[in-house]
Design a protein around this motif. Structure first.
Motif, PDB file in Angstrom:
ATOM      1  N   MET A   1      36.794  31.066  49.524  1.00  0.00           N
ATOM      2  CA  MET A   1      35.440  31.014  48.970  1.00  0.00           C
ATOM      3  C   MET A   1      35.440  31.380  47.486  1.00  0.00           C
ATOM      4  SD  MET A   1      32.051  33.188  49.972  1.00  0.00           S
ATOM      5  CE  MET A   1      32.087  34.061  48.410  1.00  0.00           C
ATOM      6  N   ALA A   2      34.712  30.614  46.718  1.00  0.00           N
ATOM      7  CA  ALA A   2      34.651  30.875  45.272  1.00  0.00           C
ATOM      8  C   ALA A   2      33.918  32.186  44.994  1.00  0.00           C
ATOM      9  CB  ALA A   2      33.953  29.715  44.574  1.00  0.00           C
ATOM     10  N   LYS A   3      34.171  32.739  43.827  1.00  0.00           N
ATOM     11  CA  LYS A   3      33.532  34.008  43.450  1.00  0.00           C
ATOM     12  C   LYS A   3      32.998  33.954  42.029  1.00  0.00           C
ATOM     13  CE  LYS A   3      36.321  37.139  46.292  1.00  0.00           C
ATOM     14  NZ  LYS A   3      37.383  38.146  46.233  1.00  0.00           N
ATOM     15  N   LEU A   4      32.058  34.849  41.759  1.00  0.00           N
ATOM     16  CA  LEU A   4      31.566  35.056  40.390  1.00  0.00           C
ATOM     17  C   LEU A   4      32.269  36.304  39.842  1.00  0.00           C
ATOM     18  CD1 LEU A   4      29.538  34.417  38.069  1.00  0.00           C
ATOM     19  CD2 LEU A   4      27.876  35.849  39.275  1.00  0.00           C
ATOM     20  N   TYR A   5      32.952  36.119  38.732  1.00  0.00           N
ATOM     21  CA  TYR A   5      33.726  37.208  38.138  1.00  0.00           C
ATOM     22  C   TYR A   5      33.102  37.622  36.801  1.00  0.00           C
ATOM     23  CZ  TYR A   5      37.412  35.301  41.201  1.00  0.00           C
ATOM     24  OH  TYR A   5      38.137  34.836  42.271  1.00  0.00           O
ATOM     25  N   PHE A   6      33.124  38.902  36.532  1.00  0.00           N
ATOM     26  CA  PHE A   6      32.706  39.361  35.200  1.00  0.00           C
ATOM     27  C   PHE A   6      33.797  40.257  34.618  1.00  0.00           C
ATOM     28  CE2 PHE A   6      29.584  42.076  32.519  1.00  0.00           C
ATOM     29  CZ  PHE A   6      29.793  41.266  31.413  1.00  0.00           C
ATOM     30  N   TYR A   7      34.368  39.778  33.526  1.00  0.00           N
ATOM     31  CA  TYR A   7      35.361  40.553  32.783  1.00  0.00           C
ATOM     32  C   TYR A   7      34.647  41.093  31.560  1.00  0.00           C
ATOM     33  CZ  TYR A   7      38.635  37.955  35.682  1.00  0.00           C
ATOM     34  OH  TYR A   7      39.312  37.425  36.752  1.00  0.00           O
ATOM     35  N   TYR A   8      34.510  42.401  31.494  1.00  0.00           N
ATOM     36  CA  TYR A   8      33.719  42.966  30.403  1.00  0.00           C
ATOM     37  C   TYR A   8      34.532  43.981  29.619  1.00  0.00           C
ATOM     38  CZ  TYR A   8      33.237  46.944  33.518  1.00  0.00           C
ATOM     39  OH  TYR A   8      33.511  48.008  34.337  1.00  0.00           O
ATOM     40  N   GLY A   9      34.132  44.155  28.388  1.00  0.00           N
ATOM     41  CA  GLY A   9      34.807  45.138  27.556  1.00  0.00           C
ATOM     42  C   GLY A   9      34.107  45.213  26.215  1.00  0.00           C
ATOM     43  N   ASP A 106      30.721  25.945  45.487  1.00  0.00           N
ATOM     44  CA  ASP A 106      32.053  26.511  45.736  1.00  0.00           C
ATOM     45  C   ASP A 106      32.982  26.391  44.526  1.00  0.00           C
ATOM     46  OD1 ASP A 106      33.659  27.956  47.477  1.00  0.00           O
ATOM     47  OD2 ASP A 106      34.701  26.166  48.196  1.00  0.00           O
ATOM     48  N   ILE A 107      32.403  26.568  43.344  1.00  0.00           N
ATOM     49  CA  ILE A 107      33.211  26.545  42.109  1.00  0.00           C
ATOM     50  C   ILE A 107      33.298  27.976  41.582  1.00  0.00           C
ATOM     51  CG2 ILE A 107      33.337  25.719  39.711  1.00  0.00           C
ATOM     52  CD1 ILE A 107      31.578  23.320  40.600  1.00  0.00           C
ATOM     53  N   PRO A 108      34.512  28.497  41.355  1.00  0.00           N
ATOM     54  CA  PRO A 108      34.601  29.844  40.777  1.00  0.00           C
ATOM     55  C   PRO A 108      34.099  29.868  39.333  1.00  0.00           C
ATOM     56  CG  PRO A 108      36.801  28.890  41.077  1.00  0.00           C
ATOM     57  CD  PRO A 108      35.832  27.905  41.633  1.00  0.00           C
ATOM     58  N   VAL A 109      33.401  30.934  38.982  1.00  0.00           N
ATOM     59  CA  VAL A 109      32.885  31.088  37.621  1.00  0.00           C
ATOM     60  C   VAL A 109      33.380  32.418  37.067  1.00  0.00           C
ATOM     61  CG1 VAL A 109      30.830  31.258  36.171  1.00  0.00           C
ATOM     62  CG2 VAL A 109      30.809  29.730  38.151  1.00  0.00           C
ATOM     63  N   MET A 110      34.087  32.345  35.945  1.00  0.00           N
ATOM     64  CA  MET A 110      34.601  33.560  35.300  1.00  0.00           C
ATOM     65  C   MET A 110      33.860  33.784  33.994  1.00  0.00           C
ATOM     66  SD  MET A 110      38.680  33.275  35.844  1.00  0.00           S
ATOM     67  CE  MET A 110      39.403  33.334  37.481  1.00  0.00           C
ATOM     68  N   CYS A 111      33.093  34.872  33.942  1.00  0.00           N
ATOM     69  CA  CYS A 111      32.319  35.196  32.751  1.00  0.00           C
ATOM     70  C   CYS A 111      33.013  36.318  31.982  1.00  0.00           C
ATOM     71  CB  CYS A 111      30.925  35.667  33.137  1.00  0.00           C
ATOM     72  SG  CYS A 111      29.944  34.386  33.925  1.00  0.00           S
ATOM     73  N   ARG A 127      23.932  42.747  32.121  1.00  0.00           N
ATOM     74  CA  ARG A 127      23.261  43.578  33.127  1.00  0.00           C
ATOM     75  C   ARG A 127      23.213  42.839  34.465  1.00  0.00           C
ATOM     76  NH1 ARG A 127      17.989  44.466  30.837  1.00  0.00           N
ATOM     77  NH2 ARG A 127      19.262  45.271  29.156  1.00  0.00           N
ATOM     78  N   ARG A 128      22.831  41.552  34.394  1.00  0.00           N
ATOM     79  CA  ARG A 128      22.718  40.781  35.633  1.00  0.00           C
ATOM     80  C   ARG A 128      24.097  40.545  36.260  1.00  0.00           C
ATOM     81  NH1 ARG A 128      20.037  40.894  39.852  1.00  0.00           N
ATOM     82  NH2 ARG A 128      19.748  38.916  40.940  1.00  0.00           N
ATOM     83  N   LEU A 129      25.079  40.325  35.398  1.00  0.00           N
ATOM     84  CA  LEU A 129      26.441  40.136  35.926  1.00  0.00           C
ATOM     85  C   LEU A 129      26.943  41.415  36.590  1.00  0.00           C
ATOM     86  CD1 LEU A 129      27.859  37.977  33.040  1.00  0.00           C
ATOM     87  CD2 LEU A 129      27.987  37.346  35.465  1.00  0.00           C
ATOM     88  N   LEU A 130      26.646  42.558  35.987  1.00  0.00           N
ATOM     89  CA  LEU A 130      27.047  43.829  36.602  1.00  0.00           C
ATOM     90  C   LEU A 130      26.333  44.014  37.937  1.00  0.00           C
ATOM     91  CD1 LEU A 130      27.109  46.026  33.369  1.00  0.00           C
ATOM     92  CD2 LEU A 130      29.103  45.451  34.754  1.00  0.00           C
ATOM     93  N   ASP A 131      25.110  43.468  38.033  1.00  0.00           N
ATOM     94  CA  ASP A 131      24.357  43.541  39.300  1.00  0.00           C
ATOM     95  C   ASP A 131      25.011  42.723  40.398  1.00  0.00           C
ATOM     96  OD1 ASP A 131      22.276  45.041  38.218  1.00  0.00           O
ATOM     97  OD2 ASP A 131      20.948  43.340  37.900  1.00  0.00           O
ATOM     98  N   ILE A 132      25.346  41.461  40.091  1.00  0.00           N
ATOM     99  CA  ILE A 132      25.629  40.540  41.200  1.00  0.00           C
ATOM    100  C   ILE A 132      27.044  39.952  41.269  1.00  0.00           C
ATOM    101  CG2 ILE A 132      23.168  39.909  41.399  1.00  0.00           C
ATOM    102  CD1 ILE A 132      23.890  37.166  40.161  1.00  0.00           C
ATOM    103  N   ALA A 133      27.854  40.116  40.244  1.00  0.00           N
ATOM    104  CA  ALA A 133      29.183  39.486  40.294  1.00  0.00           C
ATOM    105  C   ALA A 133      29.984  40.014  41.483  1.00  0.00           C
ATOM    106  CB  ALA A 133      29.941  39.749  38.996  1.00  0.00           C
TER     107      ALA A 133
END
Ligand SMILES: [Zn+2]
Length: 199
Positions: A1-9, A106-111, A127-133
Motif C-alpha cells: 500500500m502506498a504511503k504519504l511521507y513527510f521528510y522535514y528539517g 495507490d501512488i506514494p507521495v514523498m513531501c 502542519r497538515r503533513l505532521l498531522d496526517i502523513a
C-alpha cells in the motif's frame, strides 16, 4: 500500500539532494517519478537546486488554489512516485488531496519541506503533513554550536529578523537564512520561547 511521507528539517539539510537522488533511482529502475513544487511567487522559479550544485527543472509548479488530485488524474495518469519540494508552502487542502492520491490512486507521495518558519511557527503545509502523513522523518542538520539545528534564522542585510511574513518579500534587502538549535535560536533572536507565542 502506498504511503504519504513527510521528510522535514531546517534549511540546508540536504532535502533537495535527496529528491534528486530518489528521482534518479526510480528512473534507473524504469519507473516514472515526477517532481512538483508549490508556486509561491511570480518569479517562476521552476528549478530545484541542491546544495551540492545539482540543478533540475521541476515537472510541475502547483498553483495556490490548484486541486492536486484532479491534476494527477487529468494530466498525468499513472506515475510511480510523486516528489514534492518546498512542501511547507502547500495549503492544508492540497496536503489532503495528496493523501487522496495515496489512498485512492495507490501512488506514494514523498513531501520534503521545512518544519517551521524563521519565527519558529509551522507552515500550513508542514502542519497538515505532521498531522496526517503515514511516515515522518526528520532530516538532521547541525547548528554552529554542534547541536542539532531545528530552527531557521532569517538575516536581512546580515541582521537577524524577528518580524515579517513567512515568505520574504523582494526588495527588503539581502535575505539569507542560517540554521540554529533551540538555544542559539533564542539567543540570536533575543527572545525567550514564550515571547514567540502568537497570543
Ligand atoms: Zn546552537
Amino acid at each position: 500500500m502506498a504511503k504519504l511521507y513527510f521528510y522535514y528539517g531546517a534549511m540546508n539539510s540536504g532535502k533537495t539532494t535527496r529528491i534528486l537522488q530518489c528521482e534518479y533511482n526510480y528512473k534507473e529502475q524504469g519507473m516514472r517519478a515526477i517532481i512538483m513544487k508549490p508556486e509561491i511567487d511570480t518569479k517562476g522559479n521552476n528549478k530545484i537546486v541542491s546544495r551540492i550544485g545539482a540543478v533540475k527543472k521541476v515537472d510541475y509548479m502547483i498553483k495556490k488554489d490548484e486541486n492536486v488530485f484532479d491534476l494527477i488524474i487529468n494530466e498525468y495518469g499513472h506515475v510511480d512516485l510523486i516528489l514534492v519540494d518546498e512542501a511547507q508552502f502547500l495549503t492544508e487542502r492540497q496536503v489532503n488531496q495528496l493523501m487522496d492520491i495515496v489512498v485512492d490512486l495507490d501512488i506514494p507521495v514523498m513531501c520534503y519541506g521545512l518544519r517551521t518558519d524563521f519565527k519558529g511557527h509551522s507552515f500550513p503545509g508542514s502542519r497538515r503533513l505532521l498531522d496526517i502523513a503515514h511516515e515522518l522523518t526528520e532530516i538532521k542538520t547541525i547548528c554552529e554550536c554542534g547541536k542539532k539545528a531545528m530552527f531557521n534564522v532569517r538575516l536581512i542585510n546580515g541582521k537577524v529578523a524577528t518580524e515579517g511574513e513567512s515568505v520574504a518579500i523582494d526588495g527588503v534587502g539581502e535575505v539569507k537564512y542560517t540554521v540554529a538549535c533551540a538555544k542559539c535560536f533564542s539567543m540570536k533572536t533575543r527572545k525567550k520561547f514564550d515571547e514567540m507565542s502568537d497570543d
